[in-house]
Write an enzyme that holds these catalytic residues in place. Structure first.
Site, PDB file in Angstrom:
ATOM      1  N   LYS A 235       1.380   4.182  -2.959  1.00  0.00           N
ATOM      2  CA  LYS A 235       1.074   5.579  -2.651  1.00  0.00           C
ATOM      3  C   LYS A 235       2.306   6.458  -2.843  1.00  0.00           C
ATOM      4  CE  LYS A 235      -3.175   4.757  -1.832  1.00  0.00           C
ATOM      5  NZ  LYS A 235      -4.219   5.226  -2.721  1.00  0.00           N
TER       6      LYS A 235
ATOM      7  N   TYR B 211       0.839  -1.199   0.000  1.00  0.00           N
ATOM      8  CA  TYR B 211       0.000   0.000   0.000  1.00  0.00           C
ATOM      9  C   TYR B 211       0.873   1.248   0.000  1.00  0.00           C
ATOM     10  CZ  TYR B 211      -3.437   3.434   1.554  1.00  0.00           C
ATOM     11  OH  TYR B 211      -4.242   4.535   1.645  1.00  0.00           O
TER      12      TYR B 211
END
Length: 81
Positions: A70, A66
């Site tokens: 990002k 994740y």
């Protein structure tokens, strides 16, 4: 079906999860930018707005995929031109 919301330690994370997550969550921003930027340059105006989140700046334990996607979105967006 591959569960992309899985949260695991780095050593338990699989390459399959990594690849699929990057394909879905980072490649889409890349492809959209590839389509729209030539039009923006031709018109001489435009803005790119990609959404990220705080873990894309500071990281977060056991959220390595994740956070990486990002971080990638932030890097892509701030360094396109």
């Amino acid at each position: 079906m591959l569960d992309l919301s899985i949260i695991t330690s780095f050593f338990k994370h699989t390459e399959e999860i990594w690849d699929k997550t990057m394909e879905i969550n980072l490649k889409e921003q890349f492809l959209c930018c590839k389509v729209i930027i030539p039009q923006m340059l031709e018109k001489g105006t435009g803005n790119i707005i990609n959404m990220s989140s705080q873990p894309g700046k500071v990281g977060m334990k056991d959220y390595q995929t994740y956070c990486a996607r990002k971080f990638g979105i932030i890097g892509l967006t701030t360094n396109i031109l």
